[in-house]
Motif scaffolding. Structure first.
Motif, PDB file in Angstrom:
ATOM      1  N   LEU A  72      53.835  73.770  71.439  1.00 38.66           N
ATOM      2  CA  LEU A  72      54.539  72.489  71.358  1.00 38.66           C
ATOM      3  C   LEU A  72      55.896  72.563  72.052  1.00 38.66           C
ATOM      4  N   ALA A  73      56.594  73.685  71.885  1.00 42.62           N
ATOM      5  CA  ALA A  73      57.888  73.840  72.556  1.00 42.62           C
ATOM      6  C   ALA A  73      57.712  73.800  74.071  1.00 42.62           C
ATOM      7  N   ALA A  74      56.687  74.504  74.582  1.00 41.35           N
ATOM      8  CA  ALA A  74      56.430  74.485  76.031  1.00 41.35           C
ATOM      9  C   ALA A  74      56.056  73.085  76.502  1.00 41.35           C
ATOM     10  N   ALA A  75      55.286  72.335  75.691  1.00 38.35           N
ATOM     11  CA  ALA A  75      54.881  70.988  76.081  1.00 38.35           C
ATOM     12  C   ALA A  75      56.072  70.027  76.108  1.00 38.35           C
ATOM     13  N   VAL A  76      56.970  70.158  75.126  1.00 39.64           N
ATOM     14  CA  VAL A  76      58.164  69.291  75.099  1.00 39.64           C
ATOM     15  C   VAL A  76      59.046  69.561  76.312  1.00 39.64           C
ATOM     16  N   VAL A  77      59.299  70.836  76.583  1.00 42.98           N
ATOM     17  CA  VAL A  77      60.123  71.189  77.738  1.00 42.98           C
ATOM     18  C   VAL A  77      59.429  70.735  79.027  1.00 42.98           C
ATOM     19  N   GLY A  78      58.104  70.883  79.081  1.00 41.68           N
ATOM     20  CA  GLY A  78      57.361  70.440  80.258  1.00 41.68           C
ATOM     21  C   GLY A  78      57.494  68.946  80.502  1.00 41.68           C
ATOM     22  N   LEU A  79      57.487  68.148  79.427  1.00 37.34           N
ATOM     23  CA  LEU A  79      57.653  66.700  79.589  1.00 37.34           C
ATOM     24  C   LEU A  79      59.040  66.365  80.132  1.00 37.34           C
ATOM     25  N   VAL A  80      60.062  67.069  79.650  1.00 42.53           N
ATOM     26  CA  VAL A  80      61.426  66.846  80.161  1.00 42.53           C
ATOM     27  C   VAL A  80      61.506  67.202  81.643  1.00 42.53           C
ATOM     28  N   LEU A  81      60.913  68.350  82.008  1.00 41.89           N
ATOM     29  CA  LEU A  81      60.928  68.767  83.413  1.00 41.89           C
ATOM     30  C   LEU A  81      60.161  67.776  84.285  1.00 41.89           C
ATOM     31  N   VAL A 119      50.431  63.517  82.753  1.00 43.61           N
ATOM     32  CA  VAL A 119      49.749  64.740  82.315  1.00 43.61           C
ATOM     33  C   VAL A 119      50.517  65.414  81.186  1.00 43.61           C
ATOM     34  N   THR A 120      51.825  65.585  81.344  1.00 39.51           N
ATOM     35  CA  THR A 120      52.604  66.282  80.321  1.00 39.51           C
ATOM     36  C   THR A 120      52.698  65.468  79.035  1.00 39.51           C
ATOM     37  N   ALA A 121      52.778  64.128  79.141  1.00 42.45           N
ATOM     38  CA  ALA A 121      52.861  63.294  77.942  1.00 42.45           C
ATOM     39  C   ALA A 121      51.554  63.358  77.146  1.00 42.45           C
ATOM     40  N   VAL A 122      50.412  63.240  77.834  1.00 37.96           N
ATOM     41  CA  VAL A 122      49.127  63.309  77.138  1.00 37.96           C
ATOM     42  C   VAL A 122      48.903  64.711  76.575  1.00 37.96           C
ATOM     43  N   THR A 123      49.293  65.741  77.319  1.00 40.16           N
ATOM     44  CA  THR A 123      49.165  67.111  76.815  1.00 40.16           C
ATOM     45  C   THR A 123      49.945  67.286  75.517  1.00 40.16           C
ATOM     46  N   LEU A 124      51.162  66.784  75.468  1.00 41.43           N
ATOM     47  CA  LEU A 124      51.972  66.899  74.252  1.00 41.43           C
ATOM     48  C   LEU A 124      51.303  66.176  73.088  1.00 41.43           C
ATOM     49  N   ALA A 125      50.805  64.955  73.319  1.00 45.63           N
ATOM     50  CA  ALA A 125      50.149  64.208  72.245  1.00 45.63           C
ATOM     51  C   ALA A 125      48.912  64.948  71.731  1.00 45.63           C
ATOM     52  N   VAL A 126      48.119  65.500  72.633  1.00 52.49           N
ATOM     53  CA  VAL A 126      46.905  66.211  72.239  1.00 52.49           C
ATOM     54  C   VAL A 126      47.250  67.496  71.476  1.00 52.49           C
ATOM     55  N   LEU A 127      48.274  68.220  71.904  1.00 55.17           N
ATOM     56  CA  LEU A 127      48.653  69.452  71.218  1.00 55.17           C
ATOM     57  C   LEU A 127      49.204  69.172  69.824  1.00 55.17           C
ATOM     58  N   VAL A 128      49.936  68.071  69.671  1.00 55.75           N
ATOM     59  CA  VAL A 128      50.409  67.695  68.327  1.00 55.75           C
ATOM     60  C   VAL A 128      49.215  67.459  67.417  1.00 55.75           C
ATOM     61  N   PHE A 129      48.224  66.720  67.878  1.00 57.37           N
ATOM     62  CA  PHE A 129      47.023  66.483  67.077  1.00 57.37           C
ATOM     63  C   PHE A 129      46.283  67.789  66.790  1.00 57.37           C
ATOM     64  N   SER A 130      46.279  68.702  67.754  1.00 56.48           N
ATOM     65  CA  SER A 130      45.542  69.954  67.599  1.00 56.48           C
ATOM     66  C   SER A 130      46.108  70.823  66.489  1.00 56.48           C
TER      67      SER A 130
END
Length: 622
Positions: A35-44, A80-91
């Protein structure tokens, strides 16, 4: 900003690789790290989308690793990064502590990183590497529960099918290198290749893109991919692998235009898939299978836009579909976890049991149905405006596919909102479980996105989007087009709701064909798998009966020859021959020493005798 671009791609790959290597030892920390990597990825991703940086590093002579972000790829990296973050939160909720969490979250990050590299690739070299990593990680994710042979077989089917189509990219790369004085692997220069290399590049790219995006005739692999966990389906079918082919075609519109034939072929492939796979979706009684067929159909509109061409419409369709389809798959996964089923008849009352899930799923389904004022209604009309500009046939086919999408979407809603049957069947213990924040939070965000993404389809945001995409030729839909598609969508939705669960009065063979995904896998096995298998068996028999016997016969002959030339024969023949040569040489040497007396008068006599003999020979010869 080049460092930000490198970090955008490297971060999920590095963290995902680390989690995959650490394995079960990192299960507890895996969700937090992912989740930390996904959040940072969305910011980047947001930073790169605004700044449009480029980055380059040396790899091979004349073939650097080059990444770039422009208008199209900037929108895609954020999606891509926004959907990845949403999916990982659900996971975090769906993939519980008892599962191999480090492997799951690691593979998901690697998969996301490969998609980001695909989106930002500036040349075929980077694209091929990212394409390969995406295929490998998708295989591992579909077969995540590897102890189940059926899931492993499904992963193998998906992998082999997409890999067969991926060979087209290698054909394109080879043709690009041989494409004349202007030969280059840069994506922006592929359309400058000379004939016939230009046609080969186009054919290779189209084949690879249609295969990756599960368009006809490759669609059946997406049905098999449903054996993976629900979060995998949500990510794979919405904003990553399955849309990668459509994105590539949108990116390479200049190549399609330069070839002359690429655009029409791609447009009709997309329109045909949208209609045919929409009918396949209507025939499904399994929720995940229906959503899978729906993915093929909805992505067909993106492919249609790439060939029409309509870059703005295709981009709007891609973003809106990413929100709606990821939302639908996440809720389907939640119902599978809570109710233990994905069969539509068994899901009656599912939306009533869990109202939050039911409302969010309704938003996703109505978005896929193209009902106003949700996003895919407006996005489809921007796509269809480009189709109408190309020709009425393409427009009518696309409009028919849009009507079919309303039928299969509302079909699902009818089942999940019907009261549960009063048959007193025992329910799973989890049927009434409370859905945690990790479940409903991403649903809420994605449901809002399904509505909010309608706005960019209308001026002035659509005009701004065209400027960002440098798409000045996109035809604008007229008011009557919005009204027509919206009215047909509402009418088809009402008809589907009224029809309910009744069987469509069609011949059994037709229903079986659409229910069985047009028997595409059966045809692929008959036309390719079985002939290749027979050829392999024939070659194996030839190897065993001819080559092996030949080798064994040669070996036996060598053994017999060795026995004939054993040490006694060697001593009797070989040693005798060597000794005879040595003896003859010694005799000749002794004879040659006799004239060498050291007496001058003897040498003179020998010379006179030799010249006399030569003179006699000379006289006789003449």
């Amino acid at each position: 900003m080049s460092a930000v671009l490198w970090a955008l791609v490297a971060l999920p790959v590095a963290v995902g690789g680390l989690l995959a290597i650490l394995g079960r030892a990192a299960d507890r920390a895996a969700p937090v790290m992912a989740l930390a990597a996904a959040v940072v990825g969305l910011v980047l991703a947001c930073l790169t989308a605004f700044d449009h940086p480029s980055a380059e590093a040396p790899l091979l002579d004349g073939l650097p690793l080059r990444l770039t972000v422009d208008g199209l790829s900037g929108l895609l990296v954020v999606t891509v990064t926004a959907v990845t973050l949403a999916v990982l939160v659900f996971s975090v909720w769906d993939i519980g502590p008892g599962e191999a969490r480090a492997r799951f979250f690691g593979l998901m990050l690697l998969f996301s990183g490969s998609m980001l590299a695909t989106v930002t690739a500036a040349n075929l070299l980077v694209l091929l590497m990212a394409w390969e990593l995406m295929g490998a990680t998708s295989w591992a994710l579909i077969g995540y529960w590897w102890r189940d042979p059926e899931r492993v077989h499904a992963a193998n089917t998906a992998f082999v099918t997409t890999r067969s189509a991926d060979l087209g990219l290698y054909l394109a790369a080879g043709a690009a290198l041989a494409g004349g004085p202007s030969a280059s692997l840069a994506l922006g220069r592929l359309g400058q290749a000379e004939a016939p290399w230009l046609d080969l590049i186009t054919a290779g790219v189209v084949a690879a893109a249609l295969g990756k995006s599960a368009q006809l005739p490759f669609s059946f692999w997406l049905s098999r991919a449903m054996q993976g966990p629900s979060p995998v389906s949500a990510l794979l079918h919405s904003a990553t692998m399955v849309v990668a082919g459509a994105y590539l075609l949108l990116r390479l519109q200049p190549l399609l235009d330069a070839s002359g034939w690429g655009g029409p072929v791609v447009a009709w492939a997309g329109a045909t898939t949208a209609l045919a796979l929409g009918l396949v979706a209507v025939a499904q009684s399994d929720l995940k299978q229906l959503l899978a067929a729906s993915s093929c159909a909805q992505i067909g509109f993106m492919v249609l836009a790439a060939g029409a061409p309509g870059l703005t419409g295709g981009t709007l369709q891609l973003m809106a579909h990413a929100a709606a389809k990821s939302l639908a798959f996440l809720i389907a996964g939640a119902w599978l976890t809570l109710l233990g089923t994905k069969a539509l008849p068994a899901l009656r009352g599912a939306a009533r049991r869990h109202r939050t899930a039911g409302i969010a799923f309704t938003v996703a389904a109505l978005t896929l149905a193209g009902v106003p004022p949700l996003s895919l209604w407006a996005a489809k009309d921007v796509v269809l405006a480009a189709a109408l500009d190309d020709g009425p046939g393409l427009y009518v086919t696309g409009l028919a596919a849009a009507v079919v999408s309303a039928a299969y979407s509302v079909k699902v809603l009818w089942f999940v909102w019907q009261p549960a049957p009063d048959d007193h069947a025992p329910e799973p213990a989890t049927a009434t479980a409370r859905i945690p924040v990790a479940g409903w939070l991403p649903w809420t965000v994605l449901a809002v996105a399904c509505a909010a993404l309608t706005v960019p389809a209308f001026p002035p945001l659509r005009d701004a989007l065209e400027r960002v995409l440098s798409d000045g030729s996109q035809p604008a839909p007229q008011v009557w087009e919005f009204a027509l598609s919206g009215g047909l969508g509402l009418a088809a939705s009402l008809a589907a709701w009224s029809w309910g669960a009744r069987t469509v009065p069609l011949p059994a063979a037709v229903r079986d064909a659409f229910g069985g995904w047009l028997h595409l896998e059966v045809a692929a096995r008959a036309l390719f798998v079985r002939p290749v298998d027979r050829l392999a068996r024939a070659l194996a028999a030839f190897d065993d009966k001819v080559l092996d016997r030949g080798v064994e016969g040669a070996a036996r002959g060598a053994v017999r020859l060795a026995r004939l030339t054993d040490r006694r024969t060697e001593q009797g023949v070989v040693d005798g021959a060597v000794e005879g040569i040595a003896s003859a040489t010694g005799t000749l040497g002794r004879w040659a020493r006799r004239p060498q007396t050291g007496q001058l008068h003897q040498y003179l006599a020998q010379a006179v005798a030799a010249f006399t003999v030569l003179a006699v020979v000379f006289v006789l010869v003449r």
